[in-house]
Design a protein around this motif. Structure first.
Motif, PDB file in Angstrom:
ATOM      1  N   ALA A 253       0.826  -1.202   0.000  1.00 24.05           N
ATOM      2  CA  ALA A 253       0.000   0.000   0.000  1.00 24.05           C
ATOM      3  C   ALA A 253       0.866   1.260   0.000  1.00 24.05           C
ATOM      4  N   SER A 254       1.986   1.242   0.716  1.00 22.40           N
ATOM      5  CA  SER A 254       2.856   2.411   0.741  1.00 22.40           C
ATOM      6  C   SER A 254       3.564   2.601  -0.593  1.00 22.40           C
ATOM      7  N   THR A 255       3.848   1.511  -1.304  1.00 22.33           N
ATOM      8  CA  THR A 255       4.449   1.615  -2.633  1.00 22.33           C
ATOM      9  C   THR A 255       3.478   2.277  -3.598  1.00 22.33           C
ATOM     10  N   ILE A 256       2.207   1.927  -3.512  1.00 13.18           N
ATOM     11  CA  ILE A 256       1.186   2.549  -4.350  1.00 13.18           C
ATOM     12  C   ILE A 256       1.065   4.035  -4.010  1.00 13.18           C
ATOM     13  N   ALA A 257       1.041   4.367  -2.730  1.00 13.94           N
ATOM     14  CA  ALA A 257       0.951   5.766  -2.310  1.00 13.94           C
ATOM     15  C   ALA A 257       2.178   6.553  -2.755  1.00 13.94           C
ATOM     16  N   ALA A 258       3.353   5.945  -2.689  1.00  9.77           N
ATOM     17  CA  ALA A 258       4.575   6.621  -3.140  1.00  9.77           C
ATOM     18  C   ALA A 258       4.514   6.907  -4.635  1.00  9.77           C
ATOM     19  N   GLY A 259       3.963   5.976  -5.403  1.00 12.51           N
ATOM     20  CA  GLY A 259       3.796   6.200  -6.840  1.00 12.51           C
ATOM     21  C   GLY A 259       2.872   7.363  -7.123  1.00 12.51           C
ATOM     22  N   GLU A 260       1.811   7.514  -6.329  1.00 10.80           N
ATOM     23  CA  GLU A 260       0.902   8.642  -6.492  1.00 10.80           C
ATOM     24  C   GLU A 260       1.613   9.960  -6.205  1.00 10.80           C
ATOM     25  N   VAL A 261       2.439   9.974  -5.173  1.00  9.97           N
ATOM     26  CA  VAL A 261       3.183  11.193  -4.826  1.00  9.97           C
ATOM     27  C   VAL A 261       4.143  11.555  -5.953  1.00  9.97           C
ATOM     28  N   ILE A 262       4.819  10.567  -6.520  1.00 14.39           N
ATOM     29  CA  ILE A 262       5.767  10.817  -7.609  1.00 14.39           C
ATOM     30  C   ILE A 262       5.044  11.376  -8.830  1.00 14.39           C
ATOM     31  N   ARG A 263       3.831  10.864  -9.107  1.00 13.52           N
ATOM     32  CA  ARG A 263       3.046  11.355 -10.248  1.00 13.52           C
ATOM     33  C   ARG A 263       2.452  12.730  -9.983  1.00 13.52           C
ATOM     34  N   GLY A 264       2.541  13.220  -8.756  1.00  7.29           N
ATOM     35  CA  GLY A 264       2.019  14.532  -8.419  1.00  7.29           C
ATOM     36  C   GLY A 264       0.598  14.505  -7.883  1.00  7.29           C
ATOM     37  N   VAL A 265       0.090  13.324  -7.616  1.00  8.95           N
ATOM     38  CA  VAL A 265      -1.256  13.174  -7.059  1.00  8.95           C
ATOM     39  C   VAL A 265      -1.118  12.900  -5.566  1.00  8.95           C
ATOM     40  N   ALA A 266      -1.774  13.709  -4.764  1.00  9.21           N
ATOM     41  CA  ALA A 266      -1.722  13.472  -3.318  1.00  9.21           C
ATOM     42  C   ALA A 266      -2.547  12.236  -2.987  1.00  9.21           C
ATOM     43  N   PRO A 267      -2.004  11.295  -2.232  1.00  8.86           N
ATOM     44  CA  PRO A 267      -2.728  10.066  -1.914  1.00  8.86           C
ATOM     45  C   PRO A 267      -4.060  10.298  -1.194  1.00  8.86           C
ATOM     46  N   ASN A 268      -4.241  11.440  -0.562  1.00 10.51           N
ATOM     47  CA  ASN A 268      -5.466  11.702   0.181  1.00 10.51           C
ATOM     48  C   ASN A 268      -6.512  12.468  -0.621  1.00 10.51           C
ATOM     49  N   GLU A 269      -6.231  12.844  -1.850  1.00  8.42           N
ATOM     50  CA  GLU A 269      -7.173  13.632  -2.637  1.00  8.42           C
ATOM     51  C   GLU A 269      -8.496  12.909  -2.850  1.00  8.42           C
ATOM     52  N   ASP A 270      -8.479  11.624  -3.119  1.00  9.00           N
ATOM     53  CA  ASP A 270      -9.732  10.888  -3.332  1.00  9.00           C
ATOM     54  C   ASP A 270     -10.585  10.894  -2.070  1.00  9.00           C
ATOM     55  N   LYS A 271      -9.949  10.809  -0.919  1.00  4.78           N
ATOM     56  CA  LYS A 271     -10.673  10.839   0.344  1.00  4.78           C
ATOM     57  C   LYS A 271     -11.296  12.214   0.581  1.00  4.78           C
ATOM     58  N   ARG A 272     -10.551  13.278   0.305  1.00  3.33           N
ATOM     59  CA  ARG A 272     -11.055  14.626   0.504  1.00  3.33           C
ATOM     60  C   ARG A 272     -12.178  14.945  -0.478  1.00  3.33           C
ATOM     61  N   GLY A 273     -12.056  14.455  -1.709  1.00  7.22           N
ATOM     62  CA  GLY A 273     -13.092  14.694  -2.695  1.00  7.22           C
ATOM     63  C   GLY A 273     -14.398  14.019  -2.322  1.00  7.22           C
ATOM     64  N   ALA A 274     -14.326  12.858  -1.717  1.00  4.37           N
ATOM     65  CA  ALA A 274     -15.523  12.120  -1.327  1.00  4.37           C
ATOM     66  C   ALA A 274     -16.245  12.802  -0.176  1.00  4.37           C
ATOM     67  N   THR A 275     -15.500  13.420   0.732  1.00  8.49           N
ATOM     68  CA  THR A 275     -16.142  14.070   1.880  1.00  8.49           C
ATOM     69  C   THR A 275     -16.603  15.489   1.548  1.00  8.49           C
ATOM     70  N   ALA A 276     -16.081  16.090   0.478  1.00  2.19           N
ATOM     71  CA  ALA A 276     -16.456  17.449   0.118  1.00  2.19           C
ATOM     72  C   ALA A 276     -17.911  17.528  -0.339  1.00  2.19           C
ATOM     73  N   GLY A 277     -18.442  16.454  -0.902  1.00  2.74           N
ATOM     74  CA  GLY A 277     -19.792  16.453  -1.405  1.00  2.74           C
ATOM     75  C   GLY A 277     -20.841  16.214  -0.346  1.00  2.74           C
ATOM     76  N   CYS A 278     -20.444  15.948   0.890  1.00  3.26           N
ATOM     77  CA  CYS A 278     -21.402  15.649   1.962  1.00  3.26           C
ATOM     78  C   CYS A 278     -22.079  16.868   2.489  1.00  3.26           C
TER      79      CYS A 278
END
Length: 65
Positions: free
Chosen positions: A40-65
């Motif tokens: 899981a940390s390897t996947i998260a590290a890949g997201e960081v390298i690509r410039g995507v914050a690993p927590n963005e999907d979580k924040r996007g899901a809670t923003a619509g509530c």
């Protein structure tokens, strides 16, 4: 490790903006063993390298509530 004794695997990272250290919760121990946490940390590290914050999907899901 929490005061209650619960343990959680975390991935600490800094976005390219360099504004502080952030963390992503990977999962609770012992449900996530060391091997699963490393994968899981390897996947998260890949997201960081690509410039995507690993927590963005979580924040996007809670923003619509």
């Amino acid at each position: 490790m929490r005061d209650t004794g619960a343990r959680t695997w975390l991935y600490l990272f800094t976005k390219s903006s360099g504004i502080g250290t952030q963390r992503k919760t990977l999962g609770a121990w012992p449900k996530f063993n060391k091997k699963a946490a490393r994968e899981a940390s390897t996947i998260a590290a890949g997201e960081v390298i690509r410039g995507v914050a690993p927590n963005e999907d979580k924040r996007g899901a809670t923003a619509g509530c």
